[in-house]
Design an enzyme around this catalytic site. Structure first.
Site, PDB file in Angstrom:
ATOM      1  N   LYS A  22     -16.970  19.039  18.052  1.00  0.00           N
ATOM      2  CA  LYS A  22     -16.175  20.095  17.408  1.00  0.00           C
ATOM      3  C   LYS A  22     -15.501  20.972  18.459  1.00  0.00           C
ATOM      4  O   LYS A  22     -14.308  21.270  18.373  1.00  0.00           O
ATOM      5  CB  LYS A  22     -17.088  20.961  16.531  1.00  0.00           C
ATOM      6  N   ASP A  49     -14.140  21.974  10.092  1.00  0.00           N
ATOM      7  CA  ASP A  49     -13.628  22.896  11.118  1.00  0.00           C
ATOM      8  C   ASP A  49     -12.360  22.358  11.777  1.00  0.00           C
ATOM      9  O   ASP A  49     -11.435  23.124  12.091  1.00  0.00           O
ATOM     10  CB  ASP A  49     -14.695  23.142  12.201  1.00  0.00           C
ATOM     11  N   ASN A  93     -14.497  28.719   7.932  1.00  0.00           N
ATOM     12  CA  ASN A  93     -15.520  29.413   8.728  1.00  0.00           C
ATOM     13  C   ASN A  93     -15.544  28.853  10.145  1.00  0.00           C
ATOM     14  O   ASN A  93     -16.593  28.768  10.767  1.00  0.00           O
ATOM     15  CB  ASN A  93     -16.892  29.273   8.060  1.00  0.00           C
ATOM     16  N   GLY A  95     -15.094  29.218  13.712  1.00  0.00           N
ATOM     17  CA  GLY A  95     -14.933  30.154  14.830  1.00  0.00           C
ATOM     18  C   GLY A  95     -14.041  29.573  15.915  1.00  0.00           C
ATOM     19  O   GLY A  95     -13.252  30.292  16.540  1.00  0.00           O
ATOM     20  N   SER A 170     -20.022  37.011  21.314  1.00  0.00           N
ATOM     21  CA  SER A 170     -19.634  35.604  21.204  1.00  0.00           C
ATOM     22  C   SER A 170     -18.817  35.231  22.429  1.00  0.00           C
ATOM     23  O   SER A 170     -17.904  35.965  22.814  1.00  0.00           O
ATOM     24  CB  SER A 170     -18.796  35.379  19.944  1.00  0.00           C
ATOM     25  N   SER A 171     -19.131  34.090  23.016  1.00  0.00           N
ATOM     26  CA  SER A 171     -18.340  33.611  24.157  1.00  0.00           C
ATOM     27  C   SER A 171     -16.956  33.162  23.709  1.00  0.00           C
ATOM     28  O   SER A 171     -16.049  32.992  24.529  1.00  0.00           O
ATOM     29  CB  SER A 171     -19.057  32.452  24.852  1.00  0.00           C
ATOM     30  N   GLN A 172     -16.782  32.957  22.403  1.00  0.00           N
ATOM     31  CA  GLN A 172     -15.478  32.500  21.907  1.00  0.00           C
ATOM     32  C   GLN A 172     -14.374  33.529  22.155  1.00  0.00           C
ATOM     33  O   GLN A 172     -13.198  33.177  22.211  1.00  0.00           O
ATOM     34  CB  GLN A 172     -15.569  32.167  20.413  1.00  0.00           C
ATOM     35  N   SER A 198     -23.887  32.246  25.955  1.00  0.00           N
ATOM     36  CA  SER A 198     -23.365  30.895  25.664  1.00  0.00           C
ATOM     37  C   SER A 198     -22.466  30.371  26.783  1.00  0.00           C
ATOM     38  O   SER A 198     -21.409  29.769  26.522  1.00  0.00           O
ATOM     39  CB  SER A 198     -22.591  30.912  24.337  1.00  0.00           C
ATOM     40  N   ASP A 315     -26.682  26.557  19.534  1.00  0.00           N
ATOM     41  CA  ASP A 315     -26.617  25.693  18.346  1.00  0.00           C
ATOM     42  C   ASP A 315     -27.780  24.705  18.328  1.00  0.00           C
ATOM     43  O   ASP A 315     -28.516  24.591  17.335  1.00  0.00           O
ATOM     44  CB  ASP A 315     -25.286  24.935  18.288  1.00  0.00           C
ATOM     45  N   LYS A 342     -23.493  34.114  13.137  1.00  0.00           N
ATOM     46  CA  LYS A 342     -22.879  32.787  12.983  1.00  0.00           C
ATOM     47  C   LYS A 342     -22.717  32.468  11.490  1.00  0.00           C
ATOM     48  O   LYS A 342     -22.441  33.379  10.720  1.00  0.00           O
ATOM     49  CB  LYS A 342     -23.678  31.772  13.770  1.00  0.00           C
ATOM     50  N   GLU A 343     -22.879  31.209  11.081  1.00  0.00           N
ATOM     51  CA  GLU A 343     -22.580  30.827   9.701  1.00  0.00           C
ATOM     52  C   GLU A 343     -23.357  31.659   8.692  1.00  0.00           C
ATOM     53  O   GLU A 343     -22.935  31.883   7.564  1.00  0.00           O
ATOM     54  CB  GLU A 343     -22.870  29.342   9.491  1.00  0.00           C
ATOM     55  N   ARG A 346     -28.836  33.477  11.191  1.00  0.00           N
ATOM     56  CA  ARG A 346     -29.698  32.307  11.383  1.00  0.00           C
ATOM     57  C   ARG A 346     -31.135  32.673  11.760  1.00  0.00           C
ATOM     58  O   ARG A 346     -32.047  31.887  11.525  1.00  0.00           O
ATOM     59  CB  ARG A 346     -29.098  31.394  12.467  1.00  0.00           C
ATOM     60  N   HIS A 388     -24.306  24.420   7.896  1.00  0.00           N
ATOM     61  CA  HIS A 388     -24.520  23.002   8.218  1.00  0.00           C
ATOM     62  C   HIS A 388     -25.764  22.758   9.049  1.00  0.00           C
ATOM     63  O   HIS A 388     -26.507  21.800   8.837  1.00  0.00           O
ATOM     64  CB  HIS A 388     -23.270  22.455   8.929  1.00  0.00           C
ATOM     65  N   ARG A 389     -26.016  23.656  10.011  1.00  0.00           N
ATOM     66  CA  ARG A 389     -27.157  23.391  10.911  1.00  0.00           C
ATOM     67  C   ARG A 389     -28.501  23.632  10.202  1.00  0.00           C
ATOM     68  O   ARG A 389     -29.493  22.986  10.530  1.00  0.00           O
ATOM     69  CB  ARG A 389     -27.058  24.224  12.194  1.00  0.00           C
ATOM     70  N   LYS A 414     -19.067  20.976   7.514  1.00  0.00           N
ATOM     71  CA  LYS A 414     -18.417  21.828   8.530  1.00  0.00           C
ATOM     72  C   LYS A 414     -18.221  21.065   9.833  1.00  0.00           C
ATOM     73  O   LYS A 414     -17.174  21.185  10.481  1.00  0.00           O
ATOM     74  CB  LYS A 414     -19.235  23.097   8.757  1.00  0.00           C
TER      75      LYS A 414
HETATM   76  O1  LIG Z   1     -16.867  27.877  21.991  1.00  0.00           O
HETATM   77  C1  LIG Z   1     -17.434  27.092  21.222  1.00  0.00           C
HETATM   78  O2  LIG Z   1     -16.988  25.952  20.991  1.00  0.00           O
HETATM   79  C2  LIG Z   1     -18.682  27.533  20.575  1.00  0.00           C
HETATM   80  C3  LIG Z   1     -19.397  28.583  21.097  1.00  0.00           C
HETATM   81  C4  LIG Z   1     -20.695  29.021  20.551  1.00  0.00           C
HETATM   82  O3  LIG Z   1     -20.511  30.266  19.921  1.00  0.00           O
HETATM   83  P1  LIG Z   1     -20.871  31.705  20.621  1.00  0.00           P
HETATM   84  O4  LIG Z   1     -20.132  31.822  21.874  1.00  0.00           O
HETATM   85  O5  LIG Z   1     -20.425  32.660  19.563  1.00  0.00           O
HETATM   86  O6  LIG Z   1     -22.363  31.698  20.835  1.00  0.00           O
HETATM   87  C5  LIG Z   1     -21.267  28.026  19.552  1.00  0.00           C
HETATM   88  O7  LIG Z   1     -22.301  28.617  18.808  1.00  0.00           O
HETATM   89  C6  LIG Z   1     -20.204  27.503  18.609  1.00  0.00           C
HETATM   90  O8  LIG Z   1     -20.740  26.590  17.681  1.00  0.00           O
HETATM   91  C7  LIG Z   1     -19.128  26.796  19.372  1.00  0.00           C
HETATM   92  C1  LIG Z   2     -21.674  28.703  15.349  1.00  0.00           C
HETATM   93  C2  LIG Z   2     -21.063  27.600  14.924  1.00  0.00           C
HETATM   94  O1  LIG Z   2     -19.764  27.524  14.568  1.00  0.00           O
HETATM   95  P1  LIG Z   2     -18.457  28.369  14.937  1.00  0.00           P
HETATM   96  O2  LIG Z   2     -17.627  27.469  15.787  1.00  0.00           O
HETATM   97  O3  LIG Z   2     -17.803  28.654  13.624  1.00  0.00           O
HETATM   98  O4  LIG Z   2     -18.862  29.618  15.659  1.00  0.00           O
HETATM   99  C3  LIG Z   2     -21.816  26.313  14.804  1.00  0.00           C
HETATM  100  O5  LIG Z   2     -21.165  25.262  14.626  1.00  0.00           O
HETATM  101  O6  LIG Z   2     -23.050  26.300  14.872  1.00  0.00           O
END
Ligand SMILES: O=C(O)C1=C[C@@H](OP(=O)(O)O)[C@@H](O)[C@H](O)C1
Ligand SMILES: C=C(OP(=O)(O)O)C(=O)O
Length: 435
Positions: A22, A49, A93, A95, A170-172, A198, A315, A342-343, A346, A388-389, A414
C-alpha cells in the site's frame, strides 16, 4: 452485519505471493503523476486505499492506463502541475492518499476539496496544515479545526524559512511535505519538531523520491534539505514490492501453527520497515529464513513472550499483540501511541477484543501488555471497528485451535480484499476454515 466464522485449525504451511505494498503503491502513483514522462507501475495493490488514489488522480486530470486486466498501469506524468485546476476528492480512510495529496495540492495554485469517511474526519491533519500554511498555503478547515475535510485555494508558497513539522503524531505529515516541496523548485529545509515516529516510512519516501530523480539530504531524523531546481522525472518502470505489513499475518501463522509459511514479494532487499516484524517473531522463538525476495517462518516449539518497543513497525505491531495469545508469559508492546489515531483507537480496540478471548490486558497511554489465559475462550465474536488490521490479526486465533467469529470481515478491503482466501490456502486438514 456480515460475520465470518473461522473453525479451529492448528496447522498452517505453504507459500503465497503477497499483494502489492500500500505504502509503495500510493507513493509511486503520486510521484509518477507529478513527474515529467510516462511511468509504468507494475504490481500495483488492488485495494480500497489505492482505488481512492486512482480516483483522485483521475479527477485531477491525470491519465492512468491499466494494461488489460493486469495490475500494471502506465501513468502519464503531469510535469508537476495537474491538469484540473479544481476538484472535489473523496479519499475514504486512506492516510497515504489524504496527507500527500493535501500537501501537493496546496502547492498547485488551484481550488480543491478533500474529504473522507467519518473516521478520516477524526484523524488529525493540523500539523501538516500548519506547516503548509506557514509557508503561505491557503487551506481552510470545513469542519473541526485540525481535521478534514479541507478546502484549498490558490496561494503563493515561499520556502525561504525553515519549515517546522511535528513528528510525533504521524510520519505521513513529513512524508507529505517532502514529496510536495520539490514542486516549488525552491530550496527547502524541513525541521522535525519532537520525536519522529514510524521512521522507516520516511525511508520509503526518500528512496522512492530518489527513484524519481529528487535527492533529499538529511541530518539524522531532524533536518531534511531539498536543493533548488529539482523536479520529478519518470524512472521508466517501477515494480511495487509485496506488502510487508500484510506479510505479518502469514508469518505469524507459520510461527503459531507449525509452518513453514513462506511469503513471496518481500525479503532482505525490501525498502519497507515492516520486514523487521520477522525479527520480533524470531525473538519470540520462531525460526525465520529470508531470501532477497521471500521470508519464511516456522514454529520451533511454543512461542515465548517479549517486551519490545515497536514504534518503528506500528502496523505489524498489531500482529504481535494477537500472536502474544500463543506465547508463554506476558508480552509488552511499547511506544505505540500512534495506534490511537489510525483506523480506530487501536489501543482501546485491541484491549477490548483480546479480553473477549480471555486475555488479561493492560492498556497504557502508549503501551499494551497482554497475558494469555490458560485456555482461550472459544467462539468469541470479534468486533473489527472498520479496521482491516483488527480483522486480519484476530483471524490468527483460529490457528490456536480456537474457533472465532470475525464481525464485518469485508473491512479487510482497505488493503487486502482477498485476505481470508489467502489464509484458507495455507490452513490444512479437516479443520481448515470453511469458505
Ligand atoms: O507512510 C505510510 O505509508 C504509513 C505510515 C504509518 O503511519 P504513521 O506515520 O501515521 O504511523 C503507517 O501506520 C501507515 O499504515 C502507512
Ligand atoms: C494506519 C494505516 O493506514 P493509513 O495509511 O490510512 O494511515 C494502516 O494501514 O494500518
Amino acid at each position: 452485519m456480515e460475520q465470518l466464522a473461522l473453525p479451529p485449525s492448528t496447522r498452517a504451511s505453504g507459500s503465497l505471493t503477497l499483494p502489492g505494498s500500500k505504502s509503495i503503491s500510493n507513493r509511486t502513483l503520486l510521484l509518477a503523476a507529478l513527474s515529467a514522462g510516462d511511468t509504468r507501475v507494475c504490481g500495483l495493490l488492488d485495494a480500497d486505499d489505492v482505488s481512492r488514489m486512482l480516483e483522485a488522480l483521475d479527477k485531477l486530470g491525470v491519465t492512468v492506463r491499466r494494461e488489460g486486466d493486469s495490475r500494471d498501469f502506465v501513468v502519464t506524468g503531469s510535469g508537476g502541475r495537474f491538469p484540473a485546476r479544481e476538484a472535489d476528492l473523496f479519499l475514504g480512510n486512506a492516510g497515504t492518499a489524504f496527507r500527500p495529496l493535501t500537501a501537493a495540492l496546496a502547492l498547485m495554485d488551484g481550488h480543491y476539496r478533500l474529504s473522507g469517511v467519518p473516521r478520516m474526519h477524526e484523524r488529525p491533519i493540523g500539523d501538516l496544515v500548519d506547516a503548509l500554511a506557514g509557508a503561505g498555503a491557503a487551506i481552510r478547515y470545513e469542519g473541526v479545526p485540525g481535521y478534514p475535510p479541507l478546502s484549498i485555494a490558490p496561494a503563493t508558497v515561499r520556502t525561504g524559512a525553515v519549515i517546522p513539522i511535528r513528528g510525533n503524531v504521524s510520519s505521513q505529515f513529513l512524508t507529505a511535505l517532502l514529496m510536495a516541496l520539490p514542486l516549488t523548485s525552491q530550496a527547502a529545509t524541513v525541521e522535525v519538531v519532537g520525536e519522529l515516529i514510524s521512521k522507516p516510512y520516511i525511508e520509503i519516501t526518500l528512496k522512492l523520491m530518489a527513484r524519481f530523480g529528487v535527492t533529499v539530504s538529511r541530518d539524522g531524523w531532524q533536518r531534511f534539505h531539498i536543493a533548488a531546481g529539482q523536479g520529478y522525472r519518470s524512472p521508466g518502470v517501477i515494480h511495487v514490492e509485496g506488502d510487508a505489513s500484510s506479510a505479518s499475518y502469514f508469518l505469524a501463522a507459520g510461527a503459531i501453527a507449525g509452518g513453514p509459511v513462506r511469503v513471496e514479494g518481500v525479503g532482505r532487499g525490501s525498502i519497507q520497515g515492516d520486514v523487521r516484524f520477522a525479527e520480533v517473531l524470531a525473538a519470540m522463538g520462531a525460526t525465520i529464513r529470508m531470501g532477497e525476495n521471500w521470508i519464511e517462518a516456522e514454529a520451533n516449539g511454543p512461542l515465548t513472550a517479549v517486551d519490545v518497543d515497536l514504534n518503528h513497525i506500528p502496523d505489524a505491531a498489531m500482529t504481535i499483540a494477537v500472536a502474544a495469545l500463543a506465547a508463554k508469559g506476558t508480552t509488552t508492546i511499547r511506544n505505540i501511541e500512534s495506534w490511537r489515531v489510525k483506523e480506530t483507537d487501536r489501543l482501546s480496540a485491541m484491549a477490548t477484543e483480546l479480553r473477549k478471548v480471555g486475555a488479561t490486558v493492560e492498556e497504557g497511554r502508549d503501551y499494551l501488555r497482554v497475558t494469555p489465559p490458560a485456555a482461550l475462550t472459544p467462539n468469541a465474536r470479534i468486533d473489527t471497528y472498520d479496521d482491516h488490521r483488527m480483522a486480519m490479526c484476530f483471524s490468527l486465533v483460529s490457528l490456536m485451535g480456537t474457533p472465532v467469529t470475525i464481525n464485518d470481515p469485508g473491512c479487510v478491503g482497505k488493503t487486502f480484499p482477498g485476505y481470508f482466501d489467502s489464509l484458507a490456502s495455507l490452513t490444512h486438514g479437516a479443520d481448515a476454515p470453511a469458505r
